[in-house]
Scaffold this motif. Structure first.
Motif, PDB file in Angstrom:
ATOM      1  N   MET A  25     -25.698  -7.157 -99.118  1.00 30.71           N
ATOM      2  CA  MET A  25     -25.487  -7.830-100.403  1.00 30.71           C
ATOM      3  C   MET A  25     -26.846  -8.258-100.936  1.00 30.71           C
ATOM      4  O   MET A  25     -27.717  -8.667-100.170  1.00 30.71           O
ATOM      5  CB  MET A  25     -24.626  -9.086-100.228  1.00 30.71           C
ATOM      6  N   ARG A  26     -26.981  -8.188-102.238  1.00 28.70           N
ATOM      7  CA  ARG A  26     -28.226  -8.624-102.882  1.00 28.70           C
ATOM      8  C   ARG A  26     -27.968  -9.921-103.656  1.00 28.70           C
ATOM      9  O   ARG A  26     -26.907 -10.106-104.229  1.00 28.70           O
ATOM     10  CB  ARG A  26     -28.715  -7.566-103.870  1.00 28.70           C
ATOM     11  N   GLY A  27     -28.949 -10.792-103.677  1.00 28.64           N
ATOM     12  CA  GLY A  27     -28.899 -11.975-104.522  1.00 28.64           C
ATOM     13  C   GLY A  27     -27.818 -12.979-104.174  1.00 28.64           C
ATOM     14  O   GLY A  27     -27.295 -13.656-105.063  1.00 28.64           O
ATOM     15  N   VAL A  28     -27.496 -13.130-102.921  1.00 24.93           N
ATOM     16  CA  VAL A  28     -26.436 -14.050-102.505  1.00 24.93           C
ATOM     17  C   VAL A  28     -26.879 -15.498-102.722  1.00 24.93           C
ATOM     18  O   VAL A  28     -27.938 -15.898-102.256  1.00 24.93           O
ATOM     19  CB  VAL A  28     -26.079 -13.828-101.020  1.00 24.93           C
ATOM     20  N   VAL A  29     -26.045 -16.275-103.429  1.00 22.33           N
ATOM     21  CA  VAL A  29     -26.297 -17.711-103.558  1.00 22.33           C
ATOM     22  C   VAL A  29     -25.338 -18.526-102.699  1.00 22.33           C
ATOM     23  O   VAL A  29     -25.582 -19.701-102.455  1.00 22.33           O
ATOM     24  CB  VAL A  29     -26.269 -18.204-105.022  1.00 22.33           C
ATOM     25  N   GLY A  30     -24.253 -17.914-102.245  1.00 20.85           N
ATOM     26  CA  GLY A  30     -23.328 -18.609-101.367  1.00 20.85           C
ATOM     27  C   GLY A  30     -22.005 -17.868-101.259  1.00 20.85           C
ATOM     28  O   GLY A  30     -21.770 -16.882-101.953  1.00 20.85           O
ATOM     29  N   ILE A  31     -21.167 -18.385-100.391  1.00 24.73           N
ATOM     30  CA  ILE A  31     -19.834 -17.817-100.213  1.00 24.73           C
ATOM     31  C   ILE A  31     -18.871 -18.680-101.033  1.00 24.73           C
ATOM     32  O   ILE A  31     -18.804 -19.898-100.867  1.00 24.73           O
ATOM     33  CB  ILE A  31     -19.412 -17.803 -98.727  1.00 24.73           C
ATOM     34  N   ALA A  32     -18.136 -18.023-101.920  1.00 25.29           N
ATOM     35  CA  ALA A  32     -17.241 -18.737-102.837  1.00 25.29           C
ATOM     36  C   ALA A  32     -15.819 -18.825-102.315  1.00 25.29           C
ATOM     37  O   ALA A  32     -15.054 -19.692-102.749  1.00 25.29           O
ATOM     38  CB  ALA A  32     -17.262 -18.063-104.203  1.00 25.29           C
ATOM     39  N   ALA A  33     -15.427 -17.929-101.423  1.00 28.70           N
ATOM     40  CA  ALA A  33     -14.094 -17.967-100.808  1.00 28.70           C
ATOM     41  C   ALA A  33     -14.177 -17.254 -99.471  1.00 28.70           C
ATOM     42  O   ALA A  33     -14.921 -16.284 -99.315  1.00 28.70           O
ATOM     43  CB  ALA A  33     -13.056 -17.297-101.708  1.00 28.70           C
ATOM     44  N   ARG A  34     -13.382 -17.754 -98.538  1.00 28.38           N
ATOM     45  CA  ARG A  34     -13.369 -17.191 -97.186  1.00 28.38           C
ATOM     46  C   ARG A  34     -11.946 -16.831 -96.785  1.00 28.38           C
ATOM     47  O   ARG A  34     -10.984 -17.451 -97.217  1.00 28.38           O
ATOM     48  CB  ARG A  34     -13.936 -18.198 -96.185  1.00 28.38           C
ATOM     49  N   ALA A  44     -20.878 -15.327-104.109  1.00 29.78           N
ATOM     50  CA  ALA A  44     -21.465 -15.640-105.409  1.00 29.78           C
ATOM     51  C   ALA A  44     -22.881 -15.065-105.418  1.00 29.78           C
ATOM     52  O   ALA A  44     -23.623 -15.202-104.442  1.00 29.78           O
ATOM     53  CB  ALA A  44     -21.503 -17.145-105.636  1.00 29.78           C
ATOM     54  N   THR A  45     -23.214 -14.388-106.519  1.00 23.64           N
ATOM     55  CA  THR A  45     -24.513 -13.715-106.611  1.00 23.64           C
ATOM     56  C   THR A  45     -25.343 -14.272-107.767  1.00 23.64           C
ATOM     57  O   THR A  45     -24.803 -14.780-108.751  1.00 23.64           O
ATOM     58  CB  THR A  45     -24.342 -12.199-106.828  1.00 23.64           C
ATOM     59  N   GLU A  46     -26.639 -14.146-107.616  1.00 22.79           N
ATOM     60  CA  GLU A  46     -27.559 -14.578-108.663  1.00 22.79           C
ATOM     61  C   GLU A  46     -27.306 -13.782-109.944  1.00 22.79           C
ATOM     62  O   GLU A  46     -27.007 -12.588-109.882  1.00 22.79           O
ATOM     63  CB  GLU A  46     -29.005 -14.352-108.217  1.00 22.79           C
ATOM     64  N   PRO A  47     -27.445 -14.424-111.103  1.00 23.21           N
ATOM     65  CA  PRO A  47     -27.269 -13.685-112.354  1.00 23.21           C
ATOM     66  C   PRO A  47     -28.409 -12.689-112.619  1.00 23.21           C
ATOM     67  O   PRO A  47     -28.273 -11.809-113.460  1.00 23.21           O
ATOM     68  CB  PRO A  47     -27.203 -14.770-113.412  1.00 23.21           C
ATOM     69  N   ARG A  48     -29.504 -12.839-111.914  1.00 21.53           N
ATOM     70  CA  ARG A  48     -30.584 -11.847-111.943  1.00 21.53           C
ATOM     71  C   ARG A  48     -30.925 -11.528-110.502  1.00 21.53           C
ATOM     72  O   ARG A  48     -31.331 -12.403-109.745  1.00 21.53           O
ATOM     73  CB  ARG A  48     -31.816 -12.352-112.689  1.00 21.53           C
ATOM     74  N   LEU A  49     -30.698 -10.276-110.113  1.00 21.94           N
ATOM     75  CA  LEU A  49     -30.948  -9.875-108.733  1.00 21.94           C
ATOM     76  C   LEU A  49     -32.440  -9.923-108.407  1.00 21.94           C
ATOM     77  O   LEU A  49     -33.270  -9.921-109.319  1.00 21.94           O
ATOM     78  CB  LEU A  49     -30.388  -8.471-108.505  1.00 21.94           C
ATOM     79  N   PRO A  50     -32.792  -9.963-107.129  1.00 19.51           N
ATOM     80  CA  PRO A  50     -34.207 -10.063-106.743  1.00 19.51           C
ATOM     81  C   PRO A  50     -35.101  -8.967-107.335  1.00 19.51           C
ATOM     82  O   PRO A  50     -36.288  -9.205-107.559  1.00 19.51           O
ATOM     83  CB  PRO A  50     -34.161  -9.963-105.216  1.00 19.51           C
ATOM     84  N   ASP A  51     -34.540  -7.788-107.642  1.00 20.32           N
ATOM     85  CA  ASP A  51     -35.359  -6.728-108.240  1.00 20.32           C
ATOM     86  C   ASP A  51     -35.479  -6.872-109.766  1.00 20.32           C
ATOM     87  O   ASP A  51     -36.076  -6.026-110.422  1.00 20.32           O
ATOM     88  CB  ASP A  51     -34.816  -5.341-107.873  1.00 20.32           C
ATOM     89  N   GLY A  52     -34.905  -7.951-110.321  1.00 17.34           N
ATOM     90  CA  GLY A  52     -35.005  -8.209-111.751  1.00 17.34           C
ATOM     91  C   GLY A  52     -33.810  -7.732-112.572  1.00 17.34           C
ATOM     92  O   GLY A  52     -33.724  -8.002-113.769  1.00 17.34           O
ATOM     93  N   THR A  53     -32.874  -7.029-111.948  1.00 15.72           N
ATOM     94  CA  THR A  53     -31.712  -6.500-112.648  1.00 15.72           C
ATOM     95  C   THR A  53     -30.766  -7.626-113.064  1.00 15.72           C
ATOM     96  O   THR A  53     -30.373  -8.427-112.213  1.00 15.72           O
ATOM     97  CB  THR A  53     -30.938  -5.522-111.737  1.00 15.72           C
ATOM     98  N   PRO A  54     -30.385  -7.694-114.346  1.00 18.23           N
ATOM     99  CA  PRO A  54     -29.355  -8.660-114.748  1.00 18.23           C
ATOM    100  C   PRO A  54     -28.034  -8.284-114.073  1.00 18.23           C
ATOM    101  O   PRO A  54     -27.683  -7.104-114.002  1.00 18.23           O
ATOM    102  CB  PRO A  54     -29.248  -8.482-116.261  1.00 18.23           C
ATOM    103  N   PHE A  55     -27.303  -9.281-113.579  1.00 19.55           N
ATOM    104  CA  PHE A  55     -26.077  -9.013-112.845  1.00 19.55           C
ATOM    105  C   PHE A  55     -25.001 -10.003-113.282  1.00 19.55           C
ATOM    106  O   PHE A  55     -24.953 -11.136-112.806  1.00 19.55           O
ATOM    107  CB  PHE A  55     -26.336  -9.122-111.334  1.00 19.55           C
ATOM    108  N   PRO A  56     -24.120  -9.587-114.193  1.00 16.84           N
ATOM    109  CA  PRO A  56     -23.124 -10.526-114.721  1.00 16.84           C
ATOM    110  C   PRO A  56     -22.019 -10.898-113.739  1.00 16.84           C
ATOM    111  O   PRO A  56     -21.369 -11.921-113.903  1.00 16.84           O
ATOM    112  CB  PRO A  56     -22.547  -9.795-115.934  1.00 16.84           C
TER     113      PRO A  56
END
Length: 173
Positions: A25-34, A44-56
């Motif tokens: 997984m890229r850009g993980v900010v946390g686990i939203a459900a288990r 939950a993922t970052e709205p901008r991935l580490p490579d700079g890609t916007p990720f809605p």
């Protein structure tokens, strides 16, 4: 409306998600459900991935059973049916618009990305495009926030109340 609580992703969570998805997984900010066993179900993922890609797609469904159930539903006419419900029921449309706003608010906590401003996921707020994203939002936010995600989960063959993981592990957080 309060934002769903995210739990930190552990090394074991990253290993599990890698096994679930067949890739890291890229850009993980946390686990939203288990899962009831403790494995990640929604990340939950970052709205901008580490490579700079916007990720809605802030809420990303990782659980294989949940993913398979949403894929099976998408293979039927249920998305058309849910879109028609959305178009014909003002209450559902209003709740769905509120779900869209809640999704954007949850993501904004982790950064604003101009390229995806106003774009949530799953077709919100006007259509039904991806049941995976809508179910992920419902699982993260809880019942009653996303009416279409709730309906998809109710119609699917997978239940968040029953573990179907191959290798359950002790619940965390």
């Amino acid at each position: 409306m309060p934002h769903p609580t995210l739990t930190p992703a552990t090394d074991a969570d990253h290993d599990t998600m890698r096994a679930q998805l067949g890739r890291p997984m890229r850009g993980v900010v946390g686990i939203a459900a288990r899962c009831v066993c403790g494995n990640p179900t929604v990340v939950a993922t970052e709205p901008r991935l580490p490579d700079g890609t916007p990720f809605p797609t802030f809420y990303y469904l990782t659980h294989p059973g949940a993913t398979a159930a949403m894929s099976a539903l998408e293979a039927t006419q249920v998305m058309r049916e849910l879109t028609e419900l959305l178009e014909g029921d003002e209450d559902v449309a209003s709740q769905y618009a509120s779900a869209h706003a809640a999704y954007l608010s949850d993501r904004a906590v982790h950064g604003e990305v101009p390229e995806i401003e106003g774009i949530s996921a799953g077709g919100m707020p006007t259509r039904v495009k991806c049941l995976h994203a809508l179910a992920a939002h419902s699982l993260a936010a809880g019942p009653g926030v996303n009416p279409i995600g709730d309906l998809a989960l109710a119609r699917g063959t997978w239940s968040p109340e029953r573990c179907t993981c191959a290798e359950p592990r002790e619940a965390t957080g």
